[in-house]
Design a protein around this motif. Structure first.
Motif, PDB file in Angstrom:
ATOM      1  N   ASN A 199     -35.435  26.154 -27.289  1.00 30.97           N
ATOM      2  CA  ASN A 199     -36.863  26.427 -27.432  1.00 30.97           C
ATOM      3  C   ASN A 199     -37.171  26.828 -28.880  1.00 30.97           C
ATOM      4  N   ALA A 200     -37.539  25.845 -29.694  1.00 33.44           N
ATOM      5  CA  ALA A 200     -37.820  26.067 -31.119  1.00 33.44           C
ATOM      6  C   ALA A 200     -39.033  26.971 -31.328  1.00 33.44           C
ATOM      7  N   SER A 201     -39.923  27.048 -30.355  1.00 37.47           N
ATOM      8  CA  SER A 201     -41.112  27.903 -30.474  1.00 37.47           C
ATOM      9  C   SER A 201     -40.751  29.373 -30.646  1.00 37.47           C
ATOM     10  N   LEU A 202     -39.575  29.762 -30.161  1.00 35.92           N
ATOM     11  CA  LEU A 202     -39.175  31.163 -30.243  1.00 35.92           C
ATOM     12  C   LEU A 202     -38.874  31.612 -31.669  1.00 35.92           C
ATOM     13  N   LYS A 203     -38.581  30.660 -32.578  1.00 36.69           N
ATOM     14  CA  LYS A 203     -38.358  31.015 -33.991  1.00 36.69           C
ATOM     15  C   LYS A 203     -39.631  31.588 -34.594  1.00 36.69           C
ATOM     16  N   GLU A 204     -40.736  30.921 -34.356  1.00 37.27           N
ATOM     17  CA  GLU A 204     -42.024  31.340 -34.909  1.00 37.27           C
ATOM     18  C   GLU A 204     -42.706  32.415 -34.061  1.00 37.27           C
ATOM     19  N   THR A 205     -42.480  32.366 -32.748  1.00 39.47           N
ATOM     20  CA  THR A 205     -43.171  33.262 -31.818  1.00 39.47           C
ATOM     21  C   THR A 205     -42.185  33.879 -30.830  1.00 39.47           C
ATOM     22  N   PRO A 206     -41.314  34.788 -31.298  1.00 40.11           N
ATOM     23  CA  PRO A 206     -40.334  35.387 -30.392  1.00 40.11           C
ATOM     24  C   PRO A 206     -40.971  36.201 -29.268  1.00 40.11           C
ATOM     25  N   GLY A 207     -42.202  36.654 -29.474  1.00 40.95           N
ATOM     26  CA  GLY A 207     -42.914  37.430 -28.460  1.00 40.95           C
ATOM     27  C   GLY A 207     -43.222  36.658 -27.191  1.00 40.95           C
ATOM     28  N   LEU A 208     -43.011  35.326 -27.212  1.00 32.43           N
ATOM     29  CA  LEU A 208     -43.181  34.554 -25.971  1.00 32.43           C
ATOM     30  C   LEU A 208     -42.250  35.068 -24.880  1.00 32.43           C
ATOM     31  N   ILE A 209     -41.124  35.636 -25.283  1.00 32.94           N
ATOM     32  CA  ILE A 209     -40.194  36.199 -24.302  1.00 32.94           C
ATOM     33  C   ILE A 209     -40.852  37.359 -23.574  1.00 32.94           C
ATOM     34  N   ASN A 210     -41.691  38.125 -24.264  1.00 35.48           N
ATOM     35  CA  ASN A 210     -42.411  39.222 -23.625  1.00 35.48           C
ATOM     36  C   ASN A 210     -43.591  38.737 -22.801  1.00 35.48           C
ATOM     37  N   SER A 211     -44.380  37.847 -23.367  1.00 33.92           N
ATOM     38  CA  SER A 211     -45.616  37.427 -22.711  1.00 33.92           C
ATOM     39  C   SER A 211     -45.408  36.390 -21.620  1.00 33.92           C
ATOM     40  N   SER A 212     -44.324  35.625 -21.694  1.00 29.78           N
ATOM     41  CA  SER A 212     -44.102  34.547 -20.733  1.00 29.78           C
ATOM     42  C   SER A 212     -42.605  34.281 -20.558  1.00 29.78           C
ATOM     43  N   PRO A 213     -41.864  35.256 -20.019  1.00 32.11           N
ATOM     44  CA  PRO A 213     -40.406  35.104 -19.964  1.00 32.11           C
ATOM     45  C   PRO A 213     -39.922  33.919 -19.126  1.00 32.11           C
ATOM     46  N   TYR A 214     -40.708  33.491 -18.144  1.00 33.84           N
ATOM     47  CA  TYR A 214     -40.273  32.409 -17.257  1.00 33.84           C
ATOM     48  C   TYR A 214     -40.878  31.050 -17.609  1.00 33.84           C
ATOM     49  N   GLU A 215     -41.783  31.011 -18.551  1.00 32.17           N
ATOM     50  CA  GLU A 215     -42.411  29.739 -18.923  1.00 32.17           C
ATOM     51  C   GLU A 215     -42.238  29.488 -20.416  1.00 32.17           C
ATOM     52  N   GLY A 216     -43.156  29.960 -21.239  1.00 32.92           N
ATOM     53  CA  GLY A 216     -43.086  29.726 -22.681  1.00 32.92           C
ATOM     54  C   GLY A 216     -41.892  30.382 -23.360  1.00 32.92           C
ATOM     55  N   GLY A 217     -41.315  31.411 -22.723  1.00 36.93           N
ATOM     56  CA  GLY A 217     -40.208  32.140 -23.321  1.00 36.93           C
ATOM     57  C   GLY A 217     -38.825  31.684 -22.900  1.00 36.93           C
ATOM     58  N   TRP A 218     -38.725  30.503 -22.267  1.00 38.07           N
ATOM     59  CA  TRP A 218     -37.390  29.984 -21.932  1.00 38.07           C
ATOM     60  C   TRP A 218     -36.586  29.834 -23.216  1.00 38.07           C
ATOM     61  N   MET A 219     -35.249  29.858 -23.103  1.00 41.52           N
ATOM     62  CA  MET A 219     -34.423  29.858 -24.309  1.00 41.52           C
ATOM     63  C   MET A 219     -33.671  28.554 -24.541  1.00 41.52           C
ATOM     64  N   ILE A 220     -32.916  28.103 -23.541  1.00 38.09           N
ATOM     65  CA  ILE A 220     -32.155  26.856 -23.693  1.00 38.09           C
ATOM     66  C   ILE A 220     -32.237  26.033 -22.414  1.00 38.09           C
ATOM     67  N   LYS A 221     -31.998  24.735 -22.588  1.00 41.11           N
ATOM     68  CA  LYS A 221     -31.850  23.827 -21.446  1.00 41.11           C
ATOM     69  C   LYS A 221     -30.433  23.278 -21.510  1.00 41.11           C
TER      70      LYS A 221
END
Length: 167
Positions: A116-138
């Motif tokens: 999930n490349a979005s986490l580089k710019e927006t690591p807070g996705l893990i807080n706001s959306s841990p099961y959707e936007g904050g996924w880490m790897i596939k």
């Protein structure tokens, strides 16, 4: 005292009680753990607080709402490159918050096919959306049978309640 009064009135408005927090489960698609942490149906959970969603030949992995709640505001995420591999129980990255840095372990073994490349710019996705936007790897799982060793939603909720009660 004012905080206790606010908490009590908020709990009344939300129709929550301490007993309800320990035993209440909402119907699909989620139930509550610790009253405020979400545990989703349809996912499997590791006791190290990672989740996995297996769909076809791909498993998506991230950290649970319970984990992000305990970490606090996530400020940096260290993830591996696609093409590498993960081993069940082995570390594949780290999450840095304002409170601590924590390793992230893989609930299953397999080949990393996407990060999930979005986490580089927006690591807070893990807080706001841990099961959707904050996924880490596939991952392409090596052994889907490893999923059987993981906790279901009810077991994970109970695990979190017991863990929190011990602290």
């Amino acid at each position: 005292m004012a905080l206790r009064l606010w908490a009590s009135s908020t709990a009344n408005v939300l129709k929550l009680s301490s007993a309800a927090c320990r035993t209440h489960h909402l119907s699909s698609p989620f139930s509550l753990s610790r009253c405020f942490s979400t545990v989703l149906d349809g996912l499997k959970y590791a006791n190290s607080h990672e989740w996995v969603k297996h769909e076809g030949s791909v498993a998506t992995i991230g950290i649970t709402d319970h984990a992000q709640d305990h970490l606090g505001e996530v400020v940096f995420v260290d993830l591996p490159e696609p093409g590498g591999s993960v081993k069940q129980g082995g570390s594949f990255g780290a999450v840095e918050s304002v409170k601590a840095t924590s390793d992230v372990n893989s609930p299953i073994s397999g080949e990393i096919i996407e990060v999930n490349a979005s986490l580089k710019e927006t690591p807070g996705l893990i807080n706001s959306s841990p099961y959707e936007g904050g996924w880490m790897i596939k991952v392409k799982p090596n052994s889907p049978a490893e999923l059987d060793s993981l906790l279901g939603p009810k077991e994970y909720t109970k695990f979190c309640q017991e863990e929190d009660a011990a602290h």
